[in-house]
Design a protein around this motif. Structure first.
Motif, short mmCIF file in Angstrom:
data_model
loop_
_atom_site.label_atom_id
_atom_site.label_comp_id
_atom_site.label_asym_id
_atom_site.label_seq_id
_atom_site.Cartn_x
_atom_site.Cartn_y
_atom_site.Cartn_z
N LYS A 80 0.87 -1.07 -0.13
CA LYS A 80 -0.03 0.09 0.01
C LYS A 80 1.00 1.12 0.04
O LYS A 80 0.69 2.24 -0.83
CB LYS A 80 -1.05 -0.10 1.12
N SER A 81 1.83 1.36 0.87
CA SER A 81 2.76 2.53 0.91
C SER A 81 3.60 2.73 -0.17
O SER A 81 3.67 3.79 -0.92
CB SER A 81 3.61 2.58 2.14
N THR A 82 4.11 1.38 -0.65
CA THR A 82 4.61 1.38 -1.98
C THR A 82 4.10 2.12 -3.22
O THR A 82 4.48 2.88 -3.89
CB THR A 82 5.07 0.15 -2.38
N LEU A 142 -3.63 9.76 1.92
CA LEU A 142 -3.44 9.65 3.42
C LEU A 142 -2.93 8.35 3.68
O LEU A 142 -3.79 7.52 3.72
CB LEU A 142 -4.71 10.12 4.18
N ASP A 143 -1.77 8.09 4.15
CA ASP A 143 -1.17 6.83 4.66
C ASP A 143 -1.38 6.49 5.94
O ASP A 143 -0.61 7.10 6.90
CB ASP A 143 0.11 6.66 4.23
N GLU A 144 -2.50 5.96 6.34
CA GLU A 144 -2.74 5.32 7.90
C GLU A 144 -2.63 6.76 8.84
O GLU A 144 -1.79 6.63 9.38
CB GLU A 144 -1.92 4.32 8.35
N PRO A 145 -3.56 7.52 8.47
CA PRO A 145 -3.53 9.01 9.24
C PRO A 145 -3.80 8.64 10.75
O PRO A 145 -3.45 9.43 11.59
CB PRO A 145 -4.63 9.76 8.55
N TYR A 154 2.26 11.04 5.64
CA TYR A 154 3.07 9.91 5.69
C TYR A 154 2.55 8.88 6.76
O TYR A 154 1.91 9.36 7.91
CB TYR A 154 4.45 10.39 5.91
N GLN A 155 2.82 7.53 6.44
CA GLN A 155 2.35 6.59 7.57
C GLN A 155 3.31 7.04 8.81
O GLN A 155 2.81 6.81 10.00
CB GLN A 155 2.66 5.46 6.85
N ILE A 156 4.71 7.14 8.65
CA ILE A 156 5.53 7.23 9.72
C ILE A 156 5.80 9.01 9.63
O ILE A 156 6.18 9.49 8.67
CB ILE A 156 6.91 6.73 9.37
#
Ligand SMILES: Nc1ncnc2c1ncn2[C@@H]1O[C@H](COP(=O)(O)OP(=O)(O)OP(=O)(O)O)[C@@H](O)[C@H]1O
Ligand SMILES: [Mg+2]
Lengths: 256, 323
Positions: A45-47, A172-175, A87-89
């Motif tokens: 997913k992030s990729t 939005l990556d795992e907000p 970002y997720q992180i």
């Protein structure tokens, strides 16, 4: 669910050495909708976000944004074209205040190499940043350095920074990663509100929430699109059930 | 002690918005705080060099090991213009700055995409290349003997011809350029571009995601830095009236790293503090022992290990004005 497509990926693949993180991913995101991407850890997913936001070059396939082939364009250009990502992180400017974090992001649209006039002379940026921070519930924390904010506040700041680019497509990556249930609820409300004004693509693990707020859901698994459809279709999809049951967390998956 | 601390904190806070003016006032009286004027001149010149270096090192977060190239190109550019072509000093100084700028475009263009230690190594290698070119080009540069004949005797100020050989005149002449440079730098740091530099230093990935061309911004900062260092080099050539090959030597690149770290990277005044402390140690300790470099080296180690913000940076932190 017809309508105009804002961004489409066409046969996108990404390999890291011998490892294939994405293979032949083809999806189209309809403009003005909230699409969620779900999938187990490591599904890619992030990729995929990195590829469509220009942070990573795809190994194959192409990406089209608003009718324009953007494959291989650098990330800073895509940001200015209207694709922003949280970002997720958490990835912020730690020593800068919450206000400056958002102000500098907004500045990217108006001045990038201006060396002579003071930055304070750029009109409207501080007001814009203040309004955005108000909108994510950080109106009282303007002067606090990002590093001094609580985790949930940093996640909210992430979103405000992304919004400052005035994106037409917001990724939005795992907000809500690491947020309390209460914080999660307020961020989800925010996302629903944001999605009324722009296209949002959301990566999220909290499945019940995703199913409630999304117009469409894409399921990634081992770097491939496993299923795609409305939340109801996804709930009813046997393969998706199997993948999530296989993970041993059917309840968390919220698929019943 | 804590009263002193609060008082100093207040002074620093008051000076902050007028930092350029405060520094100029300080530098006007500075020669009387030094054992002799030539040392004060060197502090200004090497301080300016360190200020220029600080643009990439302190403000952008890039460690270059090749900044002698720009100091040296400025010195040779200015020196050759005077000694070989007999140009008046304003044009010669401009030529030095320009040559340093061109050098920065080339070296920066080839190195800016490298990260961390690779960036340091590429800049070092390219600066060494410049060193050898100038070392070999003896007919123009004087080779290992250095370039002689960079004679500026008088500075015309309207109808008055100032005696450039008088240390006081020379000092205030250099100070004019240092002041102008500091004023420009202060504006750049306050500008939108300055904000982008901060953003890149803080988080390159996010800066890029915000829409900033990180490599382009770094290159612009690198060239700006080269121009400042070139100005310092040109002033050095006029000050010494010769250009020794050492200006291009990698030790000069190391020296500027040491001065910036000692004074405080990323602080406005720190580079001058670093230059002053280093030159004072060299000057005073070498009277007592030939091992002055041991003293300078030990002090440097103490700061790197225990006070990474340097002398000025630590002081700012102590009075509650973190750099
Ligand atoms: N830069 C990289 N180099 C090598 N492998 C990578 C890289 N980035 C990601 N991967 C691998 O690619 C796979 C997909 O990672 P990705 O981060 O896209 O997953 P994800 O779906 O976002 O997972 P999560 O839910 O844990 O965030 C993982 O196996 C990961 O280890
Ligand atoms: Mg992920």
């Amino acid at each position: 669910m017809s309508g105009e497509t804002i961004l489409s990926a066409d046969g996108v693949g990404k390999t890291f050495g011998a490892f294939r993180a994405l293979r032949d991913v083809s999806v189209a995101f309809p403009r003005g909708r909230l699409t969620s991407i779900i999938g187990p850890n490591g599904a890619g997913k992030s990729t995929f976000f990195n590829v469509i936001s220009g942070a990573l070059l795809p190994s194959e396939g192409r990406v089209v944004f608003e009718g324009r082939d953007i494959t291989g364009l650098s990330q800073h250009l895509l940001a200015r074209l209207g694709i922003a990502k949280s970002y997720q992180i958490t990835s912020l400017f730690p020593q800068l205040t919450a206000l400056e974090n958002v102000r500098i992001a907004a500045q990217a649209l108006v001045s990038r190499f201006g060396m002579w006039r003071p930055r304070s002379a750029l009109p409207g940026l501080v007001d814009e940043a203040t309004a955005l921070l108000d909108g994510v519930g950080l109106g009282r924390r303007l002067g606090v350095p990002a590093a001094g904010l609580a985790h949930g506040e940093q996640r909210a700041l992430e979103i405000a920074v992304a919004l400052a680019s005035r994106p037409r497509l917001l990724l939005l990556d795992e907000p809500t990663a690491g947020m309390s249930p209460e914080e999660t609820r307020s961020i989800m409300e925010l996302i629903v509100r944001l999605a009324t004004e722009r296209t949002v693509v959301l990566v999220e693990h909290k499945m019940k929430l995703v199913m409630n707020i999304s117009d469409r859901v894409v399921v990634l698994h081992h770097g491939e699109v496993l299923a795609e459809g409305t939340p109801d279709e996804i709930r009813a999809n046997d393969e998706v059930k199997r993948v999530y049951l296989g993970q041993g967390r059917p309840a968390a998956a919220g698929l019943r | 002690m804590s009263a002193l601390r609060t008082a100093l904190g207040r002074v620093v806070a008051l000076c902050g918005p007028h930092r350029v003016a405060v520094m100029i006032v300080f530098f006007v009286v500075f020669p009387w705080l030094m054992p002799y004027k030539a040392l004060a001149i060197n502090v200004l010149i090497l301080g300016l060099f360190a200020v220029g270096f600080n643009i990439v090192f302190g403000y952008t977060g890039l460690l270059s090991f090749g900044h002698a190239a720009f100091f040296g190109l400025g010195a040779y550019g200015c020196g050759i213009a005077i000694a070989r072509y007999g140009l008046p000093w304003p044009l010669a100084l401009g030529a030095g700055v320009l040559l340093a700028g061109v050098g920065a475009v080339l070296i920066g263009g080839l190195s800016i995409r490298r990260r961390g230690i690779y960036f340091a190594m590429v800049t070092l290698a390219l600066a060494q290349l410049v060193y050898y070119i100038f070392y070999q080009a003896e007919p123009i540069t004087g080779g290992e003997n250095g370039l002689r004949g960079v004679d500026v005797r008088t500075i015309a100020l309207g109808p008055v011809a100032l005696d450039f050989l008088a240390p006081t005149v020379k000092y205030y002449f250099v100070l004019v350029f240092v002041s102008l440079a500091l004023w420009c730098l202060s504006r750049v740091l306050e500008s939108p571009f300055g904000a982008v530099l901060e953003a890149i230093r803080e988080n390159e990935t996010r800066a890029r995601a915000c829409g900033f061309d990180v490599d382009g911004t770094k290159l612009a900062a690198f060239v700006l830095s080269g121009l400042f260092c070139g100005l310092a080099g040109g002033l050095k050539a006029m000050h010494l009236s010769i250009v020794p090959t050492e200006v291009l030597h990698y030790q000069t690149s190391g020296l500027v790293v040491i001065m910036a770290l000692l004074g405080g990277m990323g602080t406005f005044f720190g580079p001058f503090v670093g230059a002053a402390v280093f030159l004072l140690i060299e000057d005073q300790v070498s009277l007592v022992t030939a091992q002055w470099q041991l003293v300078a080296g030990s002090l440097f180690m103490v700061f790197v290990l225990f006070f990474p913000n340097g002398i000025w940076g630590s002081l700012l932190q102590w009075v509650g004005r973190a750099p």
